[in-house]
Design an enzyme around this catalytic site. Sequence first.
Site, mmCIF file in Angstrom:
data_model
loop_
_atom_site.group_PDB
_atom_site.id
_atom_site.type_symbol
_atom_site.label_atom_id
_atom_site.label_comp_id
_atom_site.label_asym_id
_atom_site.label_seq_id
_atom_site.Cartn_x
_atom_site.Cartn_y
_atom_site.Cartn_z
ATOM 1 C CG ASP A 90 -0.430 0.283 2.425
ATOM 2 O OD1 ASP A 90 0.033 1.094 2.915
ATOM 3 O OD2 ASP A 90 -0.191 -1.302 3.427
ATOM 4 C CG HIS A 105 8.018 -7.615 -0.596
ATOM 5 N ND1 HIS A 105 7.928 -7.855 0.476
ATOM 6 C CD2 HIS A 105 8.871 -7.801 -0.956
ATOM 7 C CE1 HIS A 105 8.647 -8.665 1.339
ATOM 8 N NE2 HIS A 105 9.282 -8.907 0.669
ATOM 9 C CB CYS A 135 6.544 -3.560 -25.520
ATOM 10 S SG CYS A 135 5.780 -4.677 -24.565
#
Length: 228
Positions: A90, A105, A135
Site C-alpha cells: 500500500d 515488495h 510495447c
Amino acid sequence: MNIVILTGAGISAESGLATFRAADGLWEEHRIEDVATPEGFRADPALVHRFYNERRAKARAARPNAAHEALARLQGDPRHRVTIVTQNVDDLHERGGASAVIHMHGGLETALCAACGHRWPAPAEMAPADPCPRCARPATRPDIVWFGEIPYRMDEIAEALEAAELFAAIGTSGNVYPAAGFVELAAATGARTIELNLDASSRSSVFDEARRGPATQLVPDWVDALIG
C-alpha cells in the site's frame, strides 16, 4: 542519527488492511500459492488480477494512521537520517507524509509489463489482456514481488543497513526473508535494534529491545522519545 525502519503488515492493520497471512495460511481467503507466486499467475492470471484489484480498492479507501504519520514526523527531523523500508504494497506511508520509501515488495499503485519491464500508474481495474503502453503486448501484471522473485532495491537497503545506528522493525512477522534477516545485518555493524509489534515475532529474541502493543500507540511514543 542514521535510522533504518522496516515496516510490515502490522502497521497498516489499524487502517483496516488485512495482514498478509492468517493463522490458517490463507491471504484474504486465497491460497498464497494461487495469488502470490509466478506459477499462480501463469495458471490463472484473471484470478490474480481480480485479487489485486480488490487489494488496490481497499488500499485506496484506507487512510494513514498515527503510526504512519509518526514515522513521517521522524523523517522530517533534521537531526536524523531516516530510511523507511516497507514490505507493504500500500501507499499509506507516502499518504501519511513520508518520502523516498523503499517498497521492497513492490506496490499496488503501479503496473508492470512482464515482457519489456515498463512500469506505469495502475488503473483501478487491471486485466490479463491489458496492453503495455510501451510495447503493446498483453503482458500486464501487478508490480508485486511474489514468492520466488527477488525483492526490489536490495543494494540500497544493504547500504542503509550498513550505515544504521538504530534499526527498528514495526509490525513484522519475522517469517519472510530476506527482510527477516535485516536485524542481524544491522546489528553486525553496531546498530542498536528494537522491535515494535503487537505480539512477539519469530525473530523477537534477536533484538536488543522489544515493545508490545498497537502500532498507533507504540510508534508515536517511540518517535516522541527520539525527537525529544
